[in-house]
Design an enzyme around this catalytic site. Structure first.
Site, PDB file in Angstrom:
ATOM      1  N   TYR A  85     -58.454 -30.843  17.588  1.00  0.00           N
ATOM      2  CA  TYR A  85     -59.326 -31.274  16.508  1.00  0.00           C
ATOM      3  C   TYR A  85     -58.546 -31.256  15.201  1.00  0.00           C
ATOM      4  CZ  TYR A  85     -60.342 -27.040  13.742  1.00  0.00           C
ATOM      5  OH  TYR A  85     -60.261 -25.966  12.886  1.00  0.00           O
ATOM      6  N   LYS A 156     -55.693 -27.932  15.361  1.00  0.00           N
ATOM      7  CA  LYS A 156     -55.491 -27.071  16.516  1.00  0.00           C
ATOM      8  C   LYS A 156     -55.648 -27.871  17.804  1.00  0.00           C
ATOM      9  CE  LYS A 156     -56.998 -22.726  14.396  1.00  0.00           C
ATOM     10  NZ  LYS A 156     -57.323 -23.230  13.055  1.00  0.00           N
ATOM     11  N   PHE A 177     -65.182 -19.432  13.957  1.00  0.00           N
ATOM     12  CA  PHE A 177     -64.954 -19.825  15.351  1.00  0.00           C
ATOM     13  C   PHE A 177     -63.463 -19.865  15.675  1.00  0.00           C
ATOM     14  CE2 PHE A 177     -64.110 -22.941  18.629  1.00  0.00           C
ATOM     15  CZ  PHE A 177     -65.088 -22.714  19.578  1.00  0.00           C
ATOM     16  N   ASP A 178     -62.663 -20.481  14.815  1.00  0.00           N
ATOM     17  CA  ASP A 178     -61.223 -20.606  15.059  1.00  0.00           C
ATOM     18  C   ASP A 178     -60.567 -19.239  15.213  1.00  0.00           C
ATOM     19  OD1 ASP A 178     -62.244 -22.987  13.823  1.00  0.00           O
ATOM     20  OD2 ASP A 178     -60.184 -23.645  13.529  1.00  0.00           O
ATOM     21  N   THR A 179     -60.854 -18.350  14.264  1.00  0.00           N
ATOM     22  CA  THR A 179     -60.252 -17.017  14.288  1.00  0.00           C
ATOM     23  C   THR A 179     -60.640 -16.262  15.545  1.00  0.00           C
ATOM     24  OG1 THR A 179     -60.327 -16.927  11.860  1.00  0.00           O
ATOM     25  CG2 THR A 179     -60.044 -14.845  13.040  1.00  0.00           C
TER      26      THR A 179
END
Length: 402
Positions: A85, A156, A177-179
């Site tokens: 994304y 990512k 969310f990413d972390t």
């Protein structure tokens, strides 16, 4: 995938630019998915038009906001070999896309992220965002032992077979969310590849920085508590050579009593030293700093041996230095309490001073335990005696070659 919310201004231009770039340069089959989450402007209408006119583009609509929610929805249903994304403003130079996915296609790595914080990155953004970003990632490294350098870069990718089993374990639906995904991946032995990116910040970004920061801190606390309880395992087997899941954290039932006993002894020793130094006419702040420094060194050594079971001379100096961070936290809390006491009650007795120290040390003790357990003496950072060192990792791709 491109997650969007009220992006009618840039959506069409960005998607057409991305589609043209991939069509002309990307050597693999691709699909672009626009994930509209609860837009109230013409974003969904524009996404539908793009899906009708561009064969590689499709669009999905979610009724609720949240970048994490959109990522989970699209990635969970994907049949691609690799999912990725990027932000709709295309802040990252598209030249970095092939280096991002190449180690995933080859099987070298399990996830890949762009980083704006490496020496090879070129970043144009304001000082406020730069300071917040660096402070946040430093906090992740010191409190949760994260090894990746840039948690929130909107660039990512992951091998689908790896990331799909992780998604149900990720609780956040928004910016954290990413972390959370990266922390979960690391704790399960997955290899995360980093590439430096050229990044130009979008001046029209509507991210609420303060609210996002507070949400991230709450997410860090939740994940930290989960790590302490050993609840960070996921049903995934890394294919990367040499990658092994982190050993589980030892149970709290064994560690807490030992840590508590050592803490009580250390506190009594520190208070005794403090009183002795005060009777020798040392100023309160000097007496507190000296007594805390002496007992902190002994406390770290005792916890190293008895609470966390680390023996031998390997890493002793590093453990003391890292334990010194907890000392500084304790010094700040206790000294701040004494300063505040002197302001509010200049004639306070030694008994009141001791009560203030006990309260401050209680908070410092909690922080110290979290740091020692999740960072200083985490099993993945402590190599048992007699075991060979881990193979060196190439986490940062500095040059892409075919």
């Amino acid at each position: 995938m491109i997650p969007v919310h009220n992006e009618e201004r840039v959506l069409a231009e960005s998607v057409r630019r991305l589609q043209a770039y991939l069509t002309s340069t990307f050597p693999y089959e691709f699909r672009i998915t626009i994930a509209d989450n609860a837009s109230t402007d013409r974003t969904w209408e524009i996404a539908g038009d793009l899906a009708e006119t561009l064969p590689e583009v499709r669009a999905v609509h979610l009724a609720e906001k949240g970048r994490g929610r959109a990522l989970r929805h699209v990635w969970s249903a994907s049949d691609a070999d690799v999912v990725a994304y990027m932000d709709v403003d295309l802040s990252t130079d598209l030249l970095a896309f092939l280096p991002l996915v190449a180690p995933l296609i080859s099987g070298h790595s399990d996830l890949a992220i762009g980083t704006r914080l490496s020496r090879g990155s070129t970043v144009a953004r304001g000082p406020k965002r730069e300071i917040i970003s660096r402070a946040y990632n430093l906090l992740l490294r010191t409190t949760l032992a994260a090894r990746f350098s840039d948690a929130q870069c909107g660039f990512k990718a992951a091998r689908t077979v790896i990331v799909q089993p992780l998604l149900p374990a990720v609780k956040d639906e928004s910016w954290f969310f990413d972390t959370e995904l990266l922390l979960l991946a690391e704790s399960n032995g997955l290899r995360i590849h980093e590439i430096p990116v050229d990044w130009v910040d979008d001046p029209d970004s509507r991210v609420d920085v303060l609210r996002t920061a507070l949400d991230d801190l709450r997410g860090m606390w939740r994940v930290g508590v989960s790590m302490l309880k050993g609840g960070n395992a996921a049903p995934v087997r890394p294919r990367s050579a040499g990658a092994k899941p982190d050993p589980p954290l030892p149970g709290l039932k064994r560690q807490l009593p030992v840590f508590a006993v050592i803490g009580v002894v250390s506190t009594l020793a520190q208070l005794t030293l403090y009183l002795v130094l005060r009777m020798m006419l040392a100023p309160p702040l000097v007496a507190n700093a000296l007594s805390l420094l002496i007992t902190a060194v002994a406390n770290t050594a005792a916890n190293r041996r008895f609470t966390f079971g680390v023996t031998g001379s390997a890493g002793v100096l590093r453990h003391q230095i890292e334990g010194g961070i907890a000392f500084l936290i304790g010094l700040t809390l206790s000294s701040g309490g004494l300063v505040l006491l002197r302001v509010l009650a200049p004639d306070a007795s030694h008994a009141v001073e001791l009560s203030t120290l006990i309260a401050a040390n209680g908070l410092a003790t909690l922080v110290r335990f979290l740091l020692l357990r999740a960072w200083v003496f985490h099993p993945r950072r402590v190599r048992p005696a007699g075991t060979p060192p881990a193979a060196p990792r190439n986490d940062l791709l500095r040059e892409h070659t075919n």
